[in-house]
Write a protein that holds these residues in place. Structure first.
Motif, mmCIF file in Angstrom:
data_model
loop_
_atom_site.group_PDB
_atom_site.id
_atom_site.type_symbol
_atom_site.label_atom_id
_atom_site.label_comp_id
_atom_site.label_asym_id
_atom_site.label_seq_id
_atom_site.Cartn_x
_atom_site.Cartn_y
_atom_site.Cartn_z
ATOM 1 N N ARG A 57 44.022 41.063 32.137
ATOM 2 C CA ARG A 57 43.540 39.770 32.601
ATOM 3 C C ARG A 57 42.194 39.902 33.313
ATOM 4 N N LEU A 58 42.008 41.031 34.055
ATOM 5 C CA LEU A 58 40.716 41.248 34.732
ATOM 6 C C LEU A 58 39.597 41.453 33.718
ATOM 7 N N ALA A 59 39.910 42.214 32.636
ATOM 8 C CA ALA A 59 38.894 42.437 31.599
ATOM 9 C C ALA A 59 38.512 41.125 30.927
ATOM 10 N N SER A 60 39.541 40.273 30.702
ATOM 11 C CA SER A 60 39.266 38.980 30.073
ATOM 12 C C SER A 60 38.423 38.109 30.996
ATOM 13 N N LEU A 61 38.642 38.230 32.308
ATOM 14 C CA LEU A 61 37.891 37.435 33.275
ATOM 15 C C LEU A 61 36.437 37.902 33.343
ATOM 16 N N GLU A 105 31.101 32.417 41.682
ATOM 17 C CA GLU A 105 32.092 31.921 42.646
ATOM 18 C C GLU A 105 33.468 31.766 41.993
ATOM 19 N N ARG A 106 33.493 31.220 40.758
ATOM 20 C CA ARG A 106 34.780 31.053 40.049
ATOM 21 C C ARG A 106 35.383 32.406 39.705
ATOM 22 N N PHE A 107 34.529 33.363 39.343
ATOM 23 C CA PHE A 107 35.003 34.706 39.030
ATOM 24 C C PHE A 107 35.680 35.324 40.251
ATOM 25 N N ALA A 108 35.053 35.161 41.417
ATOM 26 C CA ALA A 108 35.629 35.741 42.636
ATOM 27 C C ALA A 108 36.986 35.110 42.963
ATOM 28 N N GLU A 164 42.972 35.776 42.909
ATOM 29 C CA GLU A 164 44.304 35.297 42.501
ATOM 30 C C GLU A 164 45.046 36.357 41.712
ATOM 31 N N LEU A 165 44.324 37.107 40.815
ATOM 32 C CA LEU A 165 44.952 38.181 40.048
ATOM 33 C C LEU A 165 45.435 39.302 40.968
ATOM 34 N N GLU A 166 44.600 39.661 41.934
ATOM 35 C CA GLU A 166 44.981 40.728 42.850
ATOM 36 C C GLU A 166 46.191 40.315 43.710
#
Length: 419
Positions: free
Chosen positions: A53-57, A69-72, A77-79
């Protein structure tokens, strides 16, 4: 009582087995849980999902689909999700399969102890002792009514709060002419069971006869209390009828007795009251009502037996006039149910009874099925259908069954005591 406690132990065995069963399965369950935890890959799978999911983000950020900002925010949320998943799968160290075994014997003791204590307070051990006492006296070579009363008096000392002790002693005392003790037993029973109308009625009746058939203030108080609870109580109505009859108030006596008959279940007692109504009507100079007259010995046209029953004069002091008389006809072999039964009271004796098909207990067994029968007459102070120690009886074998109107009455004398 040994057999009773053995039965309790047998009943507790399944409960004990259910408590021990988990111990027998503890090691297998422990090994299965250990193997499961050793081969569990849940944490690795959660980390792999996080990485995908992080790679996709990150790819979406590089394409410009989302800003910094959206990436952060999405990465945070993933973490957080990964942290929650890994925290959930953390387990405490697996204990040994032998841990906690000491609790099982404690639970076993608690189950057994609780069962025993509960039975002591709510069980019927005392009633079983009474039954065993009765059987011991019946089987004793020198068993007698006196011995039975002595044994029951011993139980009254040991079980003063058992109402069945006093309900057994009361008719025994009344039967043997110990009126004061009968009153004491009945008052003990009332103290335990409450001031119930049937018990108060019996106490009123007993004191009424003790006072020479007089309505003393104490008897009147018991009568009033009984009628307040149950205005149709037949024992009290019968008592009031006797008092009115003795005073010459025949209309009042008839009224009381008719009301008693309407609520009475004992056929013998009802027939006795009907006879009293007939006598009262004769003294008034009026024709007796058809409903008030017992079946006459000539009323039967079918096969049957006419029997004249009398009580030995030497035994009259042993029973109350209100004791129940059972007249029973059985087949000679004793293989069928009673062929005919009639009831009365000792006060009715001597009396003539007609036994025929109308007195049968069931259509499958009646006098019209046999040529001969055995007659058994029993006086029961307790009114019970089964013989009890101290009952009086008389019998006659091989009595011919035939047309009642064409036969003479056979005589049965009640002259023996059931031991």
């Amino acid at each position: 009582m040994t057999s009773l406690w053995i039965a309790f132990a047998v009943l507790l065995l399944p409960a004990i087995w259910l408590l021990i069963l988990p111990l027998r399965q503890a090691r297998a369950l422990h090994d299965a849980q250990r193997d499961y935890e050793a081969n569990d890959t849940t944490a690795e799978q959660n980390v792999a999902i996080y990485k995908r999911r992080l790679a996709s983000l990150e790819a979406a950020k590089e394409r410009g689909d989302i800003d910094e900002e959206r990436f952060a925010e999405d990465r945070l949320e993933l973490e957080r999700s990964l942290l929650e998943d890994t925290t959930t799968v953390k387990r405490r160290p697996l204990k040994s399969y032998t841990s906690g075994r000491f609790v099982v014997p404690l639970v076993l003791l608690a189950v057994v102890g609780t069962s025993v204590v509960w039975y002591q307070f709510h069980g019927a051990e005392g009633d079983l002792v009474l039954l065993q006492t009765q059987r011991d006296v019946q089987n004793h070579p020198e068993g007698s009514l006196v011995m039975y009363i002595e044994r029951m008096e011993e139980q009254a000392v040991l079980q003063p709060d058992n109402p069945n002790v006093w309900s057994e002693l009361f008719p025994l005392y009344r039967q043997t002419g110990q009126a004061e003790k009968a009153v004491d037993a009945l008052e003990h029973l009332i103290a335990l069971e409450g001031r119930l109308a049937p018990l108060l009625a019996q106490l009123a009746q007993l004191r009424f006869f003790m006072e020479g058939r007089e309505l003393t203030p104490e008897v009147q108080g018991l009568v009033d209390e009984t009628l307040e609870q149950d205005p149709r109580q037949p024992t009290v109505l019968g008592l009031l009828g006797i008092h009115a009859f003795d005073a010459g108030n025949y209309e009042t006596a008839i009224d009381r007795w008719r009301r008693a008959i309407a609520n009475i279940q004992n056929q013998g007692t009802a027939d006795s009251l009907r006879e009293g109504i007939r006598v009262a009507q004769q003294r008034m100079g009026v024709a007796p009502d058809a409903a008030s007259i017992n079946q006459s010995p000539e009323a039967s046209d079918g096969p049957g037996i006419r029997v004249e029953v009398s009580l030995d004069e030497t035994l009259t002091e042993r029973v109350s006039p209100q004791a129940t008389v059972f007249v029973t006809a059985r087949d000679i072999a004793g293989e069928l149910p009673p062929l005919a039964i009639a009831q009365a009271q000792v006060s009715d004796l001597p009396a003539t009874f007609v036994l025929d098909a109308s007195n049968a207990m069931s259509p499958q067994a009646s006098l019209d099925q046999v040529d001969e029968a055995r007659l058994m007459v029993r006086v029961s102070p307790s009114g019970r259908a089964t013989p009890q120690p101290g009952d009086l009886f008389g019998d006659l074998d091989s009595v011919a069954v035939g047309p009642v109107n064409d036969s003479d009455a056979v005589s049965v004398l009640i002259d023996s005591i059931f031991e």
